[in-house]
Design a protein around this motif. Structure first.
Motif, PDB file in Angstrom:
ATOM      1  N   VAL A 121      70.194  98.058  12.598  1.00 25.95           N
ATOM      2  CA  VAL A 121      71.305  98.409  13.485  1.00 25.95           C
ATOM      3  C   VAL A 121      71.382  97.429  14.650  1.00 25.95           C
ATOM      4  CG1 VAL A 121      72.285 100.193  14.972  1.00 25.95           C
ATOM      5  CG2 VAL A 121      71.166 100.833  12.841  1.00 25.95           C
ATOM      6  N   ARG A 166      68.051 107.312  12.869  1.00 31.27           N
ATOM      7  CA  ARG A 166      67.698 106.009  13.439  1.00 31.27           C
ATOM      8  C   ARG A 166      66.215 105.964  13.785  1.00 31.27           C
ATOM      9  NH1 ARG A 166      72.466 107.846  14.372  1.00 31.27           N
ATOM     10  NH2 ARG A 166      74.302 106.507  14.193  1.00 31.27           N
ATOM     11  N   GLY A 207      72.547  94.027   8.557  1.00 30.32           N
ATOM     12  CA  GLY A 207      73.726  94.277   9.348  1.00 30.32           C
ATOM     13  C   GLY A 207      74.447  93.019   9.803  1.00 30.32           C
ATOM     14  N   ARG A 247      68.503 102.147  10.737  1.00 29.26           N
ATOM     15  CA  ARG A 247      69.107 103.402  10.289  1.00 29.26           C
ATOM     16  C   ARG A 247      68.782 103.553   8.816  1.00 29.26           C
ATOM     17  NH1 ARG A 247      72.763 107.372  11.279  1.00 29.26           N
ATOM     18  NH2 ARG A 247      73.859 108.198   9.469  1.00 29.26           N
TER      19      ARG A 247
END
Length: 372
Positions: free
Chosen positions: A284, A237, A369, A255
């Motif tokens: 993320v 990360r 995401g 990430r």
């Protein structure tokens, strides 16, 4: 004839009860601290730096009061530490099951090669043993009482094995140490310590080596740069902070996984390296109030992360060339591949500090995401 053959081929005559055997799953090497009884060692045996070998062994006897045994033996050389076990225990010692070996920092700075010879020489010992350097004595690491695992050995195995799949840290085996002692190469090991409450163990960075001697320790930020520059396949990360007109407009975490390409050129006695680092990843989280990221903002975040990583990598390269004067990012091999005969005598002397090293970083956000 068949009956006689069946007796000879049955294979059970040399069987041993498992409770009569000793299977250490973790070990530690430290410089001898002078506290161990060495009465069984002949007085004429001398060594420059004696060693303490600590093993963590699960107790396989079901009626035993303790689940593990942590034993430390002092010796002038590594393999002789097993002599004390032969005098104190009736169990057959099987070192082939060792899966993690912790090196105390004091011993790491003296040099590892004299103490690892027994590991390379005994064929039953696996070359996939995971290594780490402890900021204290390795003996104390093995004696850490952990709450969430069966014992410290199983924790070390889980923590060190394939650690690069979880974060930007190296996971180093006995095989890795061996091949990185060749010309132009130097090993790096993960650095571990006890948690603040002394009930756990954590990776806190990495240790840089000049062949078998530890040169310096790196924090997690420097370790990420080391892993990326060295081309160790890993994933982890990456935090980011995006500003515009001196105002923070977004922050969050990516990430990603990394890859590296290296190009070397030569002009007479001058060598230049170009290291291209690629980060492929996804968003993320981010703190922007809007739920949807625009393409412009996504590109801006990727550009900012690339600039931050490049800045960190440039700082590590400067430190490597000016302070350590060794190749810890594993790029000398590309020059050796082209000019091995000429460079082998000087590759470990004054080569890396006199080269030009440039870094290019590209970050590719594959998705944000978000559900569509």
């Amino acid at each position: 004839m068949i009956f006689v053959l069946l007796i000879n081929l049955s294979g059970c005559w040399d069987a041993q009860d498992i409770e009569e055997m000793s299977f250490p799953i973790a070990a530690a090497y430290d410089l001898h601290d002078g506290s161990k009884n060495l009465s069984d060692i002949p007085g004429d045996i001398k060594a420059q730096n004696w060693i303490d070998v600590t093993t963590l062994t699960p107790n396989l006897a079901s009626e035993a009061d303790t689940k593990i045994r942590v034993e430390t033996q002092g010796a002038p050389v590594t393999a002789f530490a097993r002599n004390r076990r032969a005098l104190e225990s009736g169990r057959v010692y099987q070192p082939a099951m060792v899966q993690a070996l912790i090196i105390g920092e004091e011993l790491a700075r003296v040099g590892l090669n004299p103490y690892l010879d027994a590991l390379y020489r005994v064929p039953i010992i696996s070359s996939t043993i995971n290594f780490a350097v402890a900021d204290i004595r390795g003996e104390d690491i093995l004696k850490t009482e952990v709450d969430d695992y069966t014992n410290t050995g199983t924790l070390l195995r889980a923590l060190l094995r394939k650690a690069s799949n979880r974060a930007f840290v190296p996971d180093t085996t006995l095989h890795d140490i061996g091949i990185n002692n060749s010309p132009g190469k130097n090993p790096v090991l993960p650095l571990i310590k006890q948690t603040a409450d002394k009930k756990g163990i954590q990776i806190t960075g990495s240790a840089v080596f000049n062949k078998d001697k530890m040169m310096d320790s790196l924090n997690m930020g420097e370790t990420r740069s080391l892993v990326l520059l060295r081309g160790i396949k890993s994933s982890g990360r990456i935090p980011f902070l995006l500003a515009e007109d001196e105002k923070i407009i977004d922050s969050g975490t990516l990430r990603g996984c990394n890859s590296r390409k290296v190009k070397v050129t030569r002009n007479g006695d001058s060598f230049s390296f170009l290291i291209k680092i690629e980060i492929h990843g996804c968003m993320v989280d981010h703190t922007n109030n809007t739920t949807e990221l625009s393409e412009k903002t996504s590109h801006a975040i990727a550009k900012q992360v690339a600039a931050d990583i490049k800045s960190d990598c440039d700082k590590l390269i400067k430190k490597m060339q000016e302070e350590w004067e060794i190749d810890c990012i594993d790029i000398s091999k590309y020059a050796l591949a082209k000019w091995r005969k000429e460079l082998t005598p000087v590759i470990d002397n004054d080569f890396i500090q006199n080269t030009s090293i440039q870094v290019e970083v590209e970050v590719k956000l594959e998705n944000c995401g978000e559900l569509i």
